[in-house]
Design an enzyme around this catalytic site. Structure first.
Site, PDB file in Angstrom:
ATOM      1  N   LYS A 213     -19.401  14.273  45.102  1.00  0.00           N
ATOM      2  CA  LYS A 213     -19.889  14.860  46.359  1.00  0.00           C
ATOM      3  C   LYS A 213     -20.343  16.309  46.139  1.00  0.00           C
ATOM      4  O   LYS A 213     -19.993  16.931  45.133  1.00  0.00           O
ATOM      5  CB  LYS A 213     -18.777  14.809  47.416  1.00  0.00           C
ATOM      6  CG  LYS A 213     -17.534  15.610  47.066  1.00  0.00           C
ATOM      7  CD  LYS A 213     -16.359  15.239  47.986  1.00  0.00           C
ATOM      8  CE  LYS A 213     -15.123  16.031  47.637  1.00  0.00           C
ATOM      9  NZ  LYS A 213     -13.915  15.506  48.313  1.00  0.00           N
TER      10      LYS A 213
ATOM     11  N   TYR B  97     -26.741  48.180  50.650  1.00  0.00           N
ATOM     12  CA  TYR B  97     -26.760  48.208  52.111  1.00  0.00           C
ATOM     13  C   TYR B  97     -25.528  48.895  52.688  1.00  0.00           C
ATOM     14  O   TYR B  97     -24.424  48.733  52.167  1.00  0.00           O
ATOM     15  CB  TYR B  97     -26.815  46.780  52.665  1.00  0.00           C
ATOM     16  CG  TYR B  97     -28.162  46.109  52.526  1.00  0.00           C
ATOM     17  CD1 TYR B  97     -29.343  46.747  52.930  1.00  0.00           C
ATOM     18  CD2 TYR B  97     -28.257  44.823  52.005  1.00  0.00           C
ATOM     19  CE1 TYR B  97     -30.573  46.110  52.824  1.00  0.00           C
ATOM     20  CE2 TYR B  97     -29.475  44.176  51.901  1.00  0.00           C
ATOM     21  CZ  TYR B  97     -30.640  44.832  52.310  1.00  0.00           C
ATOM     22  OH  TYR B  97     -31.840  44.201  52.206  1.00  0.00           O
TER      23      TYR B  97
HETATM   24  C1  LIG Z   1     -12.838  15.461  47.311  1.00  0.00           C
HETATM   25  C2  LIG Z   1     -11.845  14.352  47.260  1.00  0.00           C
HETATM   26  C3  LIG Z   1     -11.243  13.972  46.044  1.00  0.00           C
HETATM   27  C4  LIG Z   1     -11.388  14.771  44.768  1.00  0.00           C
HETATM   28  O1  LIG Z   1     -10.344  15.714  44.671  1.00  0.00           O
HETATM   29  P1  LIG Z   1     -10.184  16.665  43.391  1.00  0.00           P
HETATM   30  O2  LIG Z   1      -9.037  17.537  43.728  1.00  0.00           O
HETATM   31  O3  LIG Z   1     -11.471  17.425  43.262  1.00  0.00           O
HETATM   32  O4  LIG Z   1      -9.954  15.773  42.209  1.00  0.00           O
HETATM   33  C5  LIG Z   1     -10.437  12.843  46.033  1.00  0.00           C
HETATM   34  N1  LIG Z   1     -10.211  12.132  47.179  1.00  0.00           N
HETATM   35  C6  LIG Z   1     -10.736  12.500  48.361  1.00  0.00           C
HETATM   36  C7  LIG Z   1     -10.425  11.706  49.577  1.00  0.00           C
HETATM   37  C8  LIG Z   1     -11.551  13.623  48.453  1.00  0.00           C
HETATM   38  O5  LIG Z   1     -12.054  14.004  49.641  1.00  0.00           O
END
Ligand SMILES: *Cc1c(COP(=O)(O)O)cnc(C)c1O
Length: 368
Positions: free
Chosen positions: A38, A264
């Site tokens: 993701k 800034y």
């Molecule tokens: C993002 C996510 C993961 C991955 O978790 P990590 O700590 O990056 O390994 C696993 N399960 C779910 C449901 C997630 O939303």
């Protein structure tokens, strides 16, 4: 390696392979491995990462939103893809792209069944998510009976997996809580299986879960951050390799006299002679304003240089008074040798946040 010449995110596929193999070595051989890609594979390059993982025989992918799954399909990825957080407005396009929804509430299950019926689907793979303490998404244990009732005499879907998510898998102080989640999840799966007459894949562990509770790997694990080289503690980080290295170059140097200011709102004020360097990366590239004000360092020719003044949209200024450097020299923001976790910690956040913030406008360069 040739000069980068501009702000560049280097993506090291050897590091990805190393991390994948390391994480697999921590669980029983034969356990399925789901790669979480993701948010552009945690800010790197989702398509490149996914293609490499296909070569490495990953079993499953997960994304958060339907759109991300569509991008994978458009790039020719044919592996099963779990959509962790779909919305009903996208169910039709999700189905058209052979994406598999995580169904997390009676409302979502009902709406998916309606969409599946309208499409004439049979035995379409779906995933049922239970809440075991994170209190974010998921059915409650009390929902098991209503779920089974909703599914009675319906052939549109088949439960391919059952999942839950740990709330504090990285935190050893919360070990008892995690163990309770593991126990509750096991019990939920047992109750469900007893009625279903078949055994969906069970999966609970994220990266820190894999590292701290490998006994709860069930049939599959889900890893994101570990694949990208971070393990939520220094000992594990030493065994993993950062996939993403963010570099930039010095655009211009300035000599600042006592009493002058930089940037800034004149946030940085000098009381002696300083030399500053301006870099082509700013908050629109993911380096938020919390990294300004002298708290966070970048690396110029092996030496620390603090980010001074306010972070601008497309630029930051650093103090290079004591560093031998010239315009055009490379600057390391984070990655190999200087981890994104340390960079993030300097502004009270975590590697996940800085990695996923890196803007899509930054050039990617693949090392493979
Ligand atoms: C993002 C996510 C993961 C991955 O978790 P990590 O700590 O990056 O390994 C696993 N399960 C779910 C449901 C997630 O939303």
């Amino acid at each position: 390696m040739s000069k980068i010449g501009e702000t560049t995110l280097e993506i090291d596929l050897f590091a990805l392979e190393h991390n994948f193999n390391y994480l697999k070595s921590r669980i029983t051989p034969g356990t399925m491995f789901l790669a979480v890609v993701k948010a552009f594979a945690y800010g790197s390059d989702m398509i490149t990462i996914a293609k490499k993982l296909v070569q490495l025989n990953v079993d499953y992918f997960a994304v958060a939103y339907t759109k991300e799954g569509i991008l994978l399909r458009e790039a020719g990825i044919e592996s099963p893809i779990l959509v962790l957080h779909p919305q009903p407005v996208n169910f039709e396009v999700l189905i058209d792209n052979c994406l598999e929804p995580s169904l997390y509430s009676p409302r979502i299950l009902q709406l998916f069944l309606e969409a599946a019926k309208a499409k004439g689907l049979q035995q379409y793979p779906v995933h049922i998510k239970f809440n075991t303490g994170l209190n974010r998404l998921g059915f409650w244990e009390n929902d098991i009976t209503p779920i089974l009732e909703q599914l009675t005499d319906r052939n549109e879907v088949r439960i391919k997996s059952v999942l839950s998510h740990l709330a504090a898998s990285e935190d050893i102080k919360e070990k008892a809580f995690s163990l309770q989640q593991i126990e509750d999840f096991t019990a939920i799966c047992q109750r469900l299986n007893a009625h279903l007459g078949y055994r969906p894949i069970r999966h609970l562990l994220n990266t820190s879960g894999i590292l701290n509770f490998p006994q709860a790997a069930f049939e599959m694990v889900r890893s994101g951050i570990g694949l990208y080289g971070y393990g939520n503690n220094a000992e594990i980080d030493a065994k993993l390799k950062p996939v993403a290295t963010l570099k930039t170059v010095i655009s211009q140097r300035h000599k600042i006299a006592p009493g002058e200011s930089v940037g800034y709102n004149r946030r940085y004020r000098s009381n002696d002679y300083r030399i500053t360097a301006t870099l082509p990366i700013g908050h629109a590239d993911g380096i938020g304003r919390q990294y300004g004000g002298g708290k966070t360092n970048v690396w110029v020719n092996g030496k620390k240089a603090p980010i001074i003044g306010n972070v601008c949209m497309d630029m930051i200024m650093i103090d290079v008074t004591d560093i031998d450097c010239k315009e055009g020299d490379e600057v390391l923001i984070f990655g190999h040798e200087h981890s994104a976790e340390d960079f993030a910690n300097s502004a009270n956040t975590i590697s996940y946040e800085i990695l996923t913030a890196i803007s899509q406008r930054i050039s990617r360069r693949i090392k493979s």
